[in-house]
Design a protein around this motif. Sequence first.
Motif, PDB file in Angstrom:
ATOM      1  N   SER A 121      15.247   9.195 -21.801  1.00  0.00           N
ATOM      2  CA  SER A 121      14.502   9.772 -21.228  1.00  0.00           C
ATOM      3  C   SER A 121      13.780  10.921 -22.468  1.00  0.00           C
ATOM      4  N   ASN A 122      15.152  11.089 -23.277  1.00  0.00           N
ATOM      5  CA  ASN A 122      14.529  11.338 -24.370  1.00  0.00           C
ATOM      6  C   ASN A 122      13.983  10.283 -25.094  1.00  0.00           C
ATOM      7  N   ARG A 123      14.309   9.666 -24.985  1.00  0.00           N
ATOM      8  CA  ARG A 123      14.173   8.999 -26.239  1.00  0.00           C
ATOM      9  C   ARG A 123      12.287   6.989 -25.559  1.00  0.00           C
ATOM     10  N   VAL A 124      12.231   8.086 -24.446  1.00  0.00           N
ATOM     11  CA  VAL A 124      11.239   7.497 -23.857  1.00  0.00           C
ATOM     12  C   VAL A 124       9.910   8.026 -22.606  1.00  0.00           C
ATOM     13  N   ASN A 125       8.913   8.247 -23.142  1.00  0.00           N
ATOM     14  CA  ASN A 125       8.072   9.111 -22.257  1.00  0.00           C
ATOM     15  C   ASN A 125       7.438   8.088 -21.402  1.00  0.00           C
ATOM     16  N   LEU A 126       7.722   7.957 -19.957  1.00  0.00           N
ATOM     17  CA  LEU A 126       6.882   7.792 -18.590  1.00  0.00           C
ATOM     18  C   LEU A 126       5.778   8.262 -18.479  1.00  0.00           C
ATOM     19  N   GLU A 128      -6.093   8.363   4.233  1.00  0.00           N
ATOM     20  CA  GLU A 128      -5.864   8.854   2.719  1.00  0.00           C
ATOM     21  C   GLU A 128      -4.736   7.683   2.307  1.00  0.00           C
ATOM     22  N   SER A 129      -3.529   7.839   3.530  1.00  0.00           N
ATOM     23  CA  SER A 129      -2.361   7.464   3.536  1.00  0.00           C
ATOM     24  C   SER A 129      -2.751   5.495   3.312  1.00  0.00           C
ATOM     25  N   THR A 130      -3.639   4.674   3.920  1.00  0.00           N
ATOM     26  CA  THR A 130      -4.224   4.288   4.018  1.00  0.00           C
ATOM     27  C   THR A 130      -5.302   3.107   2.489  1.00  0.00           C
ATOM     28  N   LEU A 131      -5.648   4.156   2.048  1.00  0.00           N
ATOM     29  CA  LEU A 131      -6.967   3.991   1.126  1.00  0.00           C
ATOM     30  C   LEU A 131      -5.835   3.819  -1.021  1.00  0.00           C
ATOM     31  N   ARG A 132      -5.096   5.311  -0.363  1.00  0.00           N
ATOM     32  CA  ARG A 132      -4.275   5.063  -1.631  1.00  0.00           C
ATOM     33  C   ARG A 132      -3.816   4.031  -2.680  1.00  0.00           C
ATOM     34  N   GLY A 133      -2.316   3.335  -2.081  1.00  0.00           N
ATOM     35  CA  GLY A 133      -1.894   2.646  -2.836  1.00  0.00           C
ATOM     36  C   GLY A 133      -0.930   3.621  -3.665  1.00  0.00           C
ATOM     37  N   ALA A 134      -0.608   2.759  -4.265  1.00  0.00           N
ATOM     38  CA  ALA A 134       0.782   2.669  -5.224  1.00  0.00           C
ATOM     39  C   ALA A 134       0.753   3.547  -6.553  1.00  0.00           C
ATOM     40  N   PRO A 135       0.975   4.310  -7.243  1.00  0.00           N
ATOM     41  CA  PRO A 135       0.944   3.839  -8.315  1.00  0.00           C
ATOM     42  C   PRO A 135       1.510   3.317  -9.790  1.00  0.00           C
ATOM     43  N   GLY A 136       1.018   2.826 -10.766  1.00  0.00           N
ATOM     44  CA  GLY A 136       1.553   2.130 -11.600  1.00  0.00           C
ATOM     45  C   GLY A 136       2.803   3.438 -12.924  1.00  0.00           C
ATOM     46  N   ALA A 137       3.178   2.946 -14.152  1.00  0.00           N
ATOM     47  CA  ALA A 137       4.042   2.715 -14.892  1.00  0.00           C
ATOM     48  C   ALA A 137       3.702   2.627 -16.380  1.00  0.00           C
ATOM     49  N   LYS A 138       3.201   3.544 -17.392  1.00  0.00           N
ATOM     50  CA  LYS A 138       3.202   2.811 -18.045  1.00  0.00           C
ATOM     51  C   LYS A 138       4.978   3.581 -19.318  1.00  0.00           C
ATOM     52  N   ARG A 139       5.396   3.024 -20.108  1.00  0.00           N
ATOM     53  CA  ARG A 139       6.057   3.672 -20.873  1.00  0.00           C
ATOM     54  C   ARG A 139       6.441   3.132 -22.295  1.00  0.00           C
ATOM     55  N   VAL A 140       6.203   5.106 -22.567  1.00  0.00           N
ATOM     56  CA  VAL A 140       6.065   4.659 -24.628  1.00  0.00           C
ATOM     57  C   VAL A 140       7.428   5.056 -25.243  1.00  0.00           C
ATOM     58  N   GLU A 141       7.563   5.536 -26.420  1.00  0.00           N
ATOM     59  CA  GLU A 141       9.328   5.369 -26.823  1.00  0.00           C
ATOM     60  C   GLU A 141       8.265   6.719 -27.414  1.00  0.00           C
ATOM     61  N   VAL A 142       9.038   7.793 -27.824  1.00  0.00           N
ATOM     62  CA  VAL A 142       8.495   8.797 -28.428  1.00  0.00           C
ATOM     63  C   VAL A 142       9.548   9.129 -29.031  1.00  0.00           C
ATOM     64  N   PRO A 191       4.718  10.148 -29.406  1.00  0.00           N
ATOM     65  CA  PRO A 191       4.659   8.892 -29.192  1.00  0.00           C
ATOM     66  C   PRO A 191       4.906   7.790 -30.355  1.00  0.00           C
ATOM     67  N   VAL A 192       5.671   6.447 -30.520  1.00  0.00           N
ATOM     68  CA  VAL A 192       6.215   6.040 -31.709  1.00  0.00           C
ATOM     69  C   VAL A 192       5.648   4.223 -31.822  1.00  0.00           C
ATOM     70  N   ARG A 193       6.159   3.434 -29.920  1.00  0.00           N
ATOM     71  CA  ARG A 193       4.435   2.692 -29.610  1.00  0.00           C
ATOM     72  C   ARG A 193       5.157   2.596 -28.113  1.00  0.00           C
ATOM     73  N   ASP A 194       4.046   1.198 -27.588  1.00  0.00           N
ATOM     74  CA  ASP A 194       3.911   1.219 -26.022  1.00  0.00           C
ATOM     75  C   ASP A 194       5.170   0.366 -25.982  1.00  0.00           C
ATOM     76  N   LEU A 195       6.019   0.282 -25.214  1.00  0.00           N
ATOM     77  CA  LEU A 195       7.042  -0.124 -24.751  1.00  0.00           C
ATOM     78  C   LEU A 195       6.435  -1.169 -23.431  1.00  0.00           C
ATOM     79  N   GLU A 196       6.534  -1.069 -22.767  1.00  0.00           N
ATOM     80  CA  GLU A 196       6.367  -1.198 -21.266  1.00  0.00           C
ATOM     81  C   GLU A 196       4.888  -0.866 -20.109  1.00  0.00           C
ATOM     82  N   THR A 197       3.850  -1.189 -19.414  1.00  0.00           N
ATOM     83  CA  THR A 197       3.323  -0.807 -17.834  1.00  0.00           C
ATOM     84  C   THR A 197       3.373  -2.297 -17.493  1.00  0.00           C
ATOM     85  N   ARG A 198       3.987  -0.903 -16.302  1.00  0.00           N
ATOM     86  CA  ARG A 198       3.373  -1.361 -14.964  1.00  0.00           C
ATOM     87  C   ARG A 198       2.488  -1.393 -13.900  1.00  0.00           C
ATOM     88  N   ARG A 199       1.712  -2.399 -13.632  1.00  0.00           N
ATOM     89  CA  ARG A 199       0.679  -2.393 -13.005  1.00  0.00           C
ATOM     90  C   ARG A 199       0.536  -1.393 -11.680  1.00  0.00           C
TER      91      ARG A 199
END
Length: 648
Positions: free
Chosen positions: A56-61, A212-226, A232-240
Amino acid sequence: MSGPIKIVTEAAQSFSFSRRATMLGFMQAGVGVLLASRMAWIAVAENERYELLAESNRVNLTLLPPRRGWIVDRAGTPIANNRTDFRIDLIPERLTDAEGTLGKLSQLLALDTEALNRIRRDLQNARGFTPVPVAENLDWDRYASVVVRQPELPGVAPTQGYARNYPSGAAVAHLVGYVGGATADQYKETKDPLFLTPGFKLGKDGLEKALESTLRGAPGAKRVEVTARGRPVRDLETRRDVPGKTVRLTIDAGLQEYAARRLGNESGTVVVIDTLDGSILTMASMPAYDPNSFSDGISQIEWGMMSSDDHLPLTNKALQGLYPPGSTFKPATALAALRSGIDPDRTVYCGGGYQLGNRFFRCLGRHGSVNLHRAIARSCNTYFYTMGREVGMDAVAAAARELGLGAEYPLPFPSQRYGTIPDPAWKLRKYDQKWTPSDTLNAAIGQGYILTSPLQLAVQTSRIASGRRLVPRILADTPIVAPMLDVPPERMELIRSGMDEVVNGAGTAVRSRLQLDGIRMGGKTGTAQVRRIAGGARGGMNVPWKYRDHGLFIGFAPVEQPRYAVSVVIEHGMSGSGAAAPVARDVLTYLFDRQRALDSLAVLEENWGGDIRTRMAVKADAYRAARANPAPVDPAADTATPPSGNTE
């Protein structure tokens, strides 16, 4: 003389030293074992925890807001969908010159003073790398103008995402509601980090909120090395993200927009129900707000304009508006008479009203001898006064409830009002007063304590038209359960015949008959008194708008094999036949001959000043101009004196 002298020998010194060295060695060994045990515990038992902390210190989610599920009509036409959202955020930690950056953004994005003040407040409360929204739902040109200048704008973060879109705008506002950012209270209640994510919106009203519970869906996530400082240093991966589910309604999107447009500048509502299965085809309430504006973030001026509007654009009149049904209630009284065994051919003489003790209850005219059919067609109060008095209020209330009045239906909306169908027990319970014969006479013609919603009036009409206990539904996958009413079909046919005469014979709505070959509309007009006027006058043009009578109409078509049921309420429209029936006629025409209805509407909108969006824009400009240049107040004006003829 001093005591004996203790002689310390070399052997004694050696023994003392050895003992202390041994104790110190044991202590050192104990500390070593303790340290080794702790290191083993950290390295083995808590290995996963510290790996996560290091990561978590190295990667920002960063969470990515999910795309909301679409809301579509019965044919799959989108009522609410998503569009690409170009937005600009500020990263407080990266700002070198906040005011200078805001000045440049103000020029590039045309930000007004209100927006700039809001951004400054957010920057003061923001911390570190938490983004502060500047503008969203930007067009490509403005977004690109910031992107190309990003090297000279440190701290500015252009972002692409998705935003809610309502293609029909205000026409569907009260149907689907709108979305908006989560409040601080909502975050405190859920502790969901998604609620703090820039660009995330959740349902605030209507179907958007209820589903709301039907329409919302689930969030994605983006991992960035910091770096250690969070840069930020570089993008690592992105989950849709996982989009929300699509919700299909029974609504006809084209009819919904047409009904809203056909209401014009009136304050009113239109509800249409399919008599085959209870599907709600349209539920339009006007005036309304543009849900796109609400979702983007409405300004204080826009909010002030709508809050002060006496036509109540923020209220869903179809579900939350309650009105005396007036003569549209008479079919319920007629049903009560038939269920009580009264001969439909029996005549009652109407000489202009009904005498009850020393009080005379007026009719709308002098109709002579009338039976049930003629009483419905001519809307004879005297006949229904007589029937109501004979069968009693308990029988009238039971018939009204059988037709669906006074009920709350299982529809996915945050709030719904079910009105009042009174009876003697209700009055005793609520007011601790006995029911009187005059109460019965008023209720028999849809006045007095009776209150209904436009949706209930449409349900009443659908049950009269179909003979079944239809329950309104708006979700296409809702089960259909519609048993027959506890009414012999031939009795319901008598009521339908009278309603046919209202429009296609010598009734009160002959000017609104359908101009379609082989298709007839049956109906019933109603004019509901809002306030008693001195001298027996009705609430017409001679009184302020808010005291004028409501205009109502219920109808169905085709008469021979009813397929559609409609209710129209025009607030303070003064006349059901003049204000509400023409709207119902045109809405039903749309279902049978779309082009004819659209051609007729085009002429009306030209006289009204354009379509809904055009008229709303003109109204908003006029309001802003009035706020900028308020009219002087005449101190000599007596605003407390009511107009002539308007005193009780």
